[in-house]
Scaffold this active site. Structure first.
Site, PDB file in Angstrom:
ATOM      1  CG  ASN A  11      -0.437  -0.221   2.490  1.00  0.00           C
ATOM      2  OD1 ASN A  11      -0.678  -1.245   3.092  1.00  0.00           O
ATOM      3  ND2 ASN A  11       0.343   0.735   2.986  1.00  0.00           N
ATOM      4  CB  ALA A  12       0.417   4.503  -1.553  1.00  0.00           C
ATOM      5  CG  ASP A  13       2.616   3.800   4.461  1.00  0.00           C
ATOM      6  OD1 ASP A  13       1.644   3.021   4.352  1.00  0.00           O
ATOM      7  OD2 ASP A  13       3.686   3.482   5.027  1.00  0.00           O
ATOM      8  CB  THR A 218       9.778  -8.476  17.812  1.00  0.00           C
ATOM      9  OG1 THR A 218       8.448  -8.027  17.605  1.00  0.00           O
ATOM     10  CG2 THR A 218      10.229  -9.332  16.637  1.00  0.00           C
ATOM     11  CG  ASP A 251       6.976  -4.349   8.198  1.00  0.00           C
ATOM     12  OD1 ASP A 251       6.302  -5.192   8.820  1.00  0.00           O
ATOM     13  OD2 ASP A 251       6.517  -3.258   7.809  1.00  0.00           O
TER      14      ASP A 251
HETATM   15  P1  ATP Z   1       6.663  -1.871  14.268  1.00  0.00           P
HETATM   16  O1  ATP Z   1       5.184  -2.109  14.341  1.00  0.00           O
HETATM   17  O2  ATP Z   1       7.113  -0.554  14.850  1.00  0.00           O
HETATM   18  O3  ATP Z   1       7.249  -2.148  12.930  1.00  0.00           O
HETATM   19  P2  ATP Z   1       6.746  -4.184  15.910  1.00  0.00           P
HETATM   20  O4  ATP Z   1       5.791  -3.781  16.976  1.00  0.00           O
HETATM   21  O5  ATP Z   1       6.280  -5.148  14.888  1.00  0.00           O
HETATM   22  O6  ATP Z   1       7.368  -2.928  15.211  1.00  0.00           O
HETATM   23  P3  ATP Z   1       8.896  -4.401  17.813  1.00  0.00           P
HETATM   24  O7  ATP Z   1       8.881  -5.546  18.752  1.00  0.00           O
HETATM   25  O8  ATP Z   1       8.533  -3.060  18.332  1.00  0.00           O
HETATM   26  O9  ATP Z   1       8.045  -4.841  16.540  1.00  0.00           O
HETATM   27  O10 ATP Z   1      10.356  -4.261  17.169  1.00  0.00           O
HETATM   28  C1  ATP Z   1      10.898  -5.244  16.301  1.00  0.00           C
HETATM   29  C2  ATP Z   1      12.374  -5.368  16.562  1.00  0.00           C
HETATM   30  O11 ATP Z   1      12.996  -4.108  16.261  1.00  0.00           O
HETATM   31  C3  ATP Z   1      12.777  -5.678  17.980  1.00  0.00           C
HETATM   32  O12 ATP Z   1      12.739  -7.060  18.253  1.00  0.00           O
HETATM   33  C4  ATP Z   1      14.196  -5.125  18.014  1.00  0.00           C
HETATM   34  O13 ATP Z   1      15.068  -6.045  17.394  1.00  0.00           O
HETATM   35  C5  ATP Z   1      14.084  -3.878  17.133  1.00  0.00           C
HETATM   36  N1  ATP Z   1      13.788  -2.659  17.915  1.00  0.00           N
HETATM   37  C6  ATP Z   1      12.584  -2.071  18.067  1.00  0.00           C
HETATM   38  N2  ATP Z   1      12.684  -0.956  18.839  1.00  0.00           N
HETATM   39  C7  ATP Z   1      13.985  -0.836  19.164  1.00  0.00           C
HETATM   40  C8  ATP Z   1      14.741   0.094  19.933  1.00  0.00           C
HETATM   41  N3  ATP Z   1      14.167   1.139  20.540  1.00  0.00           N
HETATM   42  N4  ATP Z   1      16.072  -0.107  20.056  1.00  0.00           N
HETATM   43  C9  ATP Z   1      16.688  -1.156  19.450  1.00  0.00           C
HETATM   44  N5  ATP Z   1      16.027  -2.073  18.708  1.00  0.00           N
HETATM   45  C10 ATP Z   1      14.700  -1.932  18.564  1.00  0.00           C
END
Ligand code: ATP
EC number: 2.7.1.15
Length: 302
Positions: A11-13, A218, A251
């Site tokens: 999708n386009a953001d 994550t 992602d």
């Molecule tokens: P988003 O929706 O923002 O794409 P998400 O909620 O799917 O992310 P998160 O668990 O927030 O996933 O982050 C994915 C991965 O990114 C984490 O497991 C970590 O490896 C890295 N990450 C996220 N935030 C940080 C941070 N503040 N510092 C370092 N690494 C981070």
């Protein structure tokens, strides 16, 4: 032929910066507006390609400017698009994103032509799926398409990788075909259901009993944790970074994981690559612009 096949959303953001959430019936002037590439599948595919994997997409886009924007992006990234269908007379997916001054946001996504991605289109890519190493998908694409892709992947002994975002209930038949699941914490708890949402440990163990091969949750700045049946959980600390924004971190994590698995790395090593790639992505603005190249991740891990 490709190492990584992504059953992908596009999708386009459409991003407007506004001071605060808009009340019902209210109009607010936006401070800025931009259009950028989005869609969890497309973002993860770009991440895998930048990590050096050969990547092919199975996707459905509109016959419009936003669809052409996706094609331009994938061609620039060296991603194969033979199985991207440009649906005549249909619109591409869009995400209307409001970003507030405090950094929070609200998003309305419409999948557009992506909603029509079905099992038949996946079946038409059977030769591609029979010769790849990793097949990945997210919950932004119709579940029938993912199910079909994972069934073909199993026959080909390819690794199946599902990013269960946005969270939604998934059929048992699909969970049983997932080799590696990469939820964030809230997606994991929702997927496990109310009876197992008391803790990350409980939720992950429950999903393993449902046939998922490995749960790699994550945990934002805290890093990630790997659960496999009969083994103690393996935690990997987050890297200490100067954060610009976390858009696309999940992602980038999934795409980098797919690329490392396609290179033949173990899940424990692939998880280190994914954790490092995602950490680099949060140091830069935007989803696509934040995705690092292979050399940058290698340098961080050195
Ligand atoms: P988003 O929706 O923002 O794409 P998400 O909620 O799917 O992310 P998160 O668990 O927030 O996933 O982050 C994915 C991965 O990114 C984490 O497991 C970590 O490896 C890295 N990450 C996220 N935030 C940080 C941070 N503040 N510092 C370092 N690494 C981070």
């Amino acid at each position: 032929m490709a190492d990584v096949v992504c059953v992908a959303s596009w999708n386009a953001d459409l991003i407007s910066q506004v001071a605060r959430p808009i009340a019902r019936g209210e109009t607010l002037m936006a401070r800025s507006f931009s259009i950028s590439p989005g869609g969890k599948g497309s973002n993860a595919a770009v991440a895998a390609a930048r990590q050096g994997a050969s990547v092919a997409l199975i996707a459905r886009i509109g016959d419009d400017d936003f669809g052409r924007m996706g094609m331009d992006l994938w061609h620039a990234e060296g991603i194969a698009t033979e199985h991207v269908e440009q649906a005549p007379g249909e619109r591409s997916g869009v995400a209307q994103i409001l970003v507030y001054d405090d950094g929070d946001n609200s998003i309305a996504v419409h999948p557009g032509a992506g909603a029509g991605l079905g099992a038949a289109q996946v079946q038409a890519a059977a030769a591609l799926l029979a010769n790849c190493r990793v097949v990945m998908a997210s919950c932004e694409v119709p579940v029938e398409a993912t199910l079909q892709a994972f069934q073909l992947a199993r026959k080909a002994n390819a690794i199946t990788l599902l990013n269960p975002a946005p969270a939604r209930a998934l059929p048992d038949a699909l969970l049983a075909l997932v080799d590696v699941l990469t939820p964030n914490e809230s997606e994991l708890l929702q997927l496990a259901g109310p009876a197992h949402s008391g803790s990350v440990d409980d939720a992950a163990q429950h999903l393993l009993t449902q046939g998922v091969g490995a749960v790699l949750v994550t945990l934002g700045a805290t890093g990630c944790r790997l659960y496999q049946t009969g083994q103690a959980p393996v935690a990997l600390a987050g890297r200490s970074m100067t954060v610009r924004d976390t858009i696309g971190a999940g992602d980038t994590f999934t795409g980098a994981l797919a690329a490392a698995l396609a290179r033949g790395q173990t899940l424990a090593i692939a998880m280190e690559w994914a954790n490092a790639a995602a950490a680099l992505s949060v140091t830069r603005h935007g989803a696509i612009d934040g995705i690092p190249a292979y050399g940058e991740v290698a340098a961080l891990l050195r």
